[in-house]
Design a protein around this motif. Structure first.
Motif, PDB file in Angstrom:
ATOM      1  N   LYS A 100      53.234  13.592  39.688  1.00  0.00           N
ATOM      2  CA  LYS A 100      52.624  14.713  40.412  1.00  0.00           C
ATOM      3  C   LYS A 100      53.562  15.861  40.762  1.00  0.00           C
ATOM      4  CE  LYS A 100      48.724  12.248  42.290  1.00  0.00           C
ATOM      5  NZ  LYS A 100      48.138  11.617  43.461  1.00  0.00           N
ATOM      6  N   ALA A 101      54.889  15.670  40.580  1.00  0.00           N
ATOM      7  CA  ALA A 101      55.823  16.701  41.050  1.00  0.00           C
ATOM      8  C   ALA A 101      56.586  17.339  39.892  1.00  0.00           C
ATOM      9  CB  ALA A 101      56.814  16.076  42.028  1.00  0.00           C
ATOM     10  N   SER A 102      57.003  18.600  40.113  1.00  0.00           N
ATOM     11  CA  SER A 102      57.927  19.250  39.179  1.00  0.00           C
ATOM     12  C   SER A 102      59.353  18.767  39.413  1.00  0.00           C
ATOM     13  CB  SER A 102      57.922  20.768  39.394  1.00  0.00           C
ATOM     14  OG  SER A 102      56.733  21.335  38.938  1.00  0.00           O
ATOM     15  N   GLY A 103      59.636  18.359  40.647  1.00  0.00           N
ATOM     16  CA  GLY A 103      60.967  17.884  40.988  1.00  0.00           C
ATOM     17  C   GLY A 103      60.981  17.350  42.405  1.00  0.00           C
ATOM     18  N   ILE A 104      62.073  16.678  42.758  1.00  0.00           N
ATOM     19  CA  ILE A 104      62.204  16.076  44.096  1.00  0.00           C
ATOM     20  C   ILE A 104      63.466  16.588  44.760  1.00  0.00           C
ATOM     21  CG2 ILE A 104      62.520  13.918  45.380  1.00  0.00           C
ATOM     22  CD1 ILE A 104      61.228  12.420  43.084  1.00  0.00           C
ATOM     23  N   ILE A 105      63.319  17.004  46.027  1.00  0.00           N
ATOM     24  CA  ILE A 105      64.465  17.278  46.894  1.00  0.00           C
ATOM     25  C   ILE A 105      64.387  16.218  47.976  1.00  0.00           C
ATOM     26  CG2 ILE A 105      65.357  18.939  48.595  1.00  0.00           C
ATOM     27  CD1 ILE A 105      64.171  21.120  46.617  1.00  0.00           C
ATOM     28  N   ILE A 106      65.442  15.439  48.114  1.00  0.00           N
ATOM     29  CA  ILE A 106      65.355  14.309  49.053  1.00  0.00           C
ATOM     30  C   ILE A 106      66.546  14.256  49.995  1.00  0.00           C
ATOM     31  CG2 ILE A 106      66.269  12.713  47.257  1.00  0.00           C
ATOM     32  CD1 ILE A 106      64.514  10.509  48.756  1.00  0.00           C
ATOM     33  N   ASN A 107      66.229  14.236  51.298  1.00  0.00           N
ATOM     34  CA  ASN A 107      67.211  13.882  52.319  1.00  0.00           C
ATOM     35  C   ASN A 107      66.810  12.491  52.795  1.00  0.00           C
ATOM     36  OD1 ASN A 107      68.928  13.521  54.415  1.00  0.00           O
ATOM     37  ND2 ASN A 107      68.540  15.510  55.402  1.00  0.00           N
ATOM     38  N   ALA A 108      67.432  11.489  52.220  1.00  0.00           N
ATOM     39  CA  ALA A 108      67.066  10.104  52.557  1.00  0.00           C
ATOM     40  C   ALA A 108      67.667   9.675  53.892  1.00  0.00           C
ATOM     41  CB  ALA A 108      67.489   9.165  51.436  1.00  0.00           C
ATOM     42  N   ALA A 109      68.411  10.591  54.545  1.00  0.00           N
ATOM     43  CA  ALA A 109      69.017  10.324  55.859  1.00  0.00           C
ATOM     44  C   ALA A 109      69.784   8.991  55.801  1.00  0.00           C
ATOM     45  CB  ALA A 109      67.960  10.392  56.944  1.00  0.00           C
ATOM     46  N   ALA A 110      69.627   8.122  56.796  1.00  0.00           N
ATOM     47  CA  ALA A 110      70.444   6.899  56.839  1.00  0.00           C
ATOM     48  C   ALA A 110      70.209   5.992  55.640  1.00  0.00           C
ATOM     49  CB  ALA A 110      70.164   6.151  58.137  1.00  0.00           C
ATOM     50  N   PHE A 111      69.004   6.058  55.026  1.00  0.00           N
ATOM     51  CA  PHE A 111      68.741   5.216  53.847  1.00  0.00           C
ATOM     52  C   PHE A 111      69.625   5.598  52.656  1.00  0.00           C
ATOM     53  CE2 PHE A 111      64.174   4.613  55.521  1.00  0.00           C
ATOM     54  CZ  PHE A 111      64.510   3.430  56.164  1.00  0.00           C
ATOM     55  N   THR A 112      70.183   6.826  52.699  1.00  0.00           N
ATOM     56  CA  THR A 112      71.137   7.249  51.672  1.00  0.00           C
ATOM     57  C   THR A 112      72.219   6.193  51.479  1.00  0.00           C
ATOM     58  OG1 THR A 112      70.862   9.535  52.422  1.00  0.00           O
ATOM     59  CG2 THR A 112      72.812   9.066  51.076  1.00  0.00           C
ATOM     60  N   HIS A 113      72.655   5.637  52.621  1.00  0.00           N
ATOM     61  CA  HIS A 113      73.853   4.796  52.616  1.00  0.00           C
ATOM     62  C   HIS A 113      73.534   3.308  52.478  1.00  0.00           C
ATOM     63  CE1 HIS A 113      75.267   8.635  54.006  1.00  0.00           C
ATOM     64  NE2 HIS A 113      74.603   8.522  55.152  1.00  0.00           N
ATOM     65  N   THR A 114      72.241   2.978  52.352  1.00  0.00           N
ATOM     66  CA  THR A 114      71.857   1.557  52.358  1.00  0.00           C
ATOM     67  C   THR A 114      70.861   1.164  51.276  1.00  0.00           C
ATOM     68  OG1 THR A 114      69.991   1.964  53.855  1.00  0.00           O
ATOM     69  CG2 THR A 114      72.101   1.406  54.890  1.00  0.00           C
TER      70      THR A 114
END
Ligand code: DQA
Length: 147
Positions: free
Chosen positions: A68-82
């Motif tokens: 459904k998307a042309s692209g994703i911008i993601i701030n996964a916050a704390a999940f970034t690190h885990t």
């Protein structure tokens, strides 16, 4: 009509503006959303802007973006690190994916120096305050226009 850009936000970003303002600033997530919509509209992209405190919900949204998307911008916050689950979900997506952070995690505590999102992303923008989102939109549009 272009498919929308998904802007996905992870845990605690709903508190932006009141949470550790000395690190994350005083703008709210709704300010960030408005900024993203305004910038994307210059390039004829709509924004699908979402926030969740739940890892599985973010995984569901990344899977949805496959179609459904042309692209994703993601701030996964704390999940970034885990999160291996978010890493694996991003790996399954072929549209451009930009990792975003308001702060620069590399200059902070050592547990923030590992990112499970970065190796599954096309590019990374960090440390520009909320302008990281603006720069990510400019960057993802460049990538999409080059395709
Ligand atoms: C953050 C950085 C992360 O380390 C932290 O857990 C966040 C926000 C940022 O945007 O700077 O919640 O992703």
């Amino acid at each position: 009509m272009n498919k929308p850009l998904y802007v996905l936000n992870g845990p605690n970003l709903n508190l932006l503006g009141t949470r550790e303002p000395e690190i994350y600033g005083s703008a709210t997530l709704s300010d960030v959303e408005n900024m993203c919509r305004k910038r994307a509209s210059e390039f004829n992209y709509e924004i699908d802007f979402r926030q969740s405190n739940h890892e599985g919900e973010l995984v569901d949204w990344i899977q949805e973006a496959r179609e459904k998307a042309s692209g994703i911008i993601i701030n996964a916050a704390a999940f970034t690190h885990t999160s291996v689950a978010i890493h694996d979900a991003l790996k399954s997506v072929s549209v451009p994916k930009i990792e975003v952070h308001i702060s620069n995690p590399a200059t902070r505590e050592s547990f923030r120096h590992t990112s499970f999102v970065a190796p599954a992303s096309t590019s990374v923008v960090a440390g520009f305050g909320i302008n990281s989102y603006d720069l990510a939109i400019l960057g993802i549009v460049r990538i999409l226009q080059a395709v």
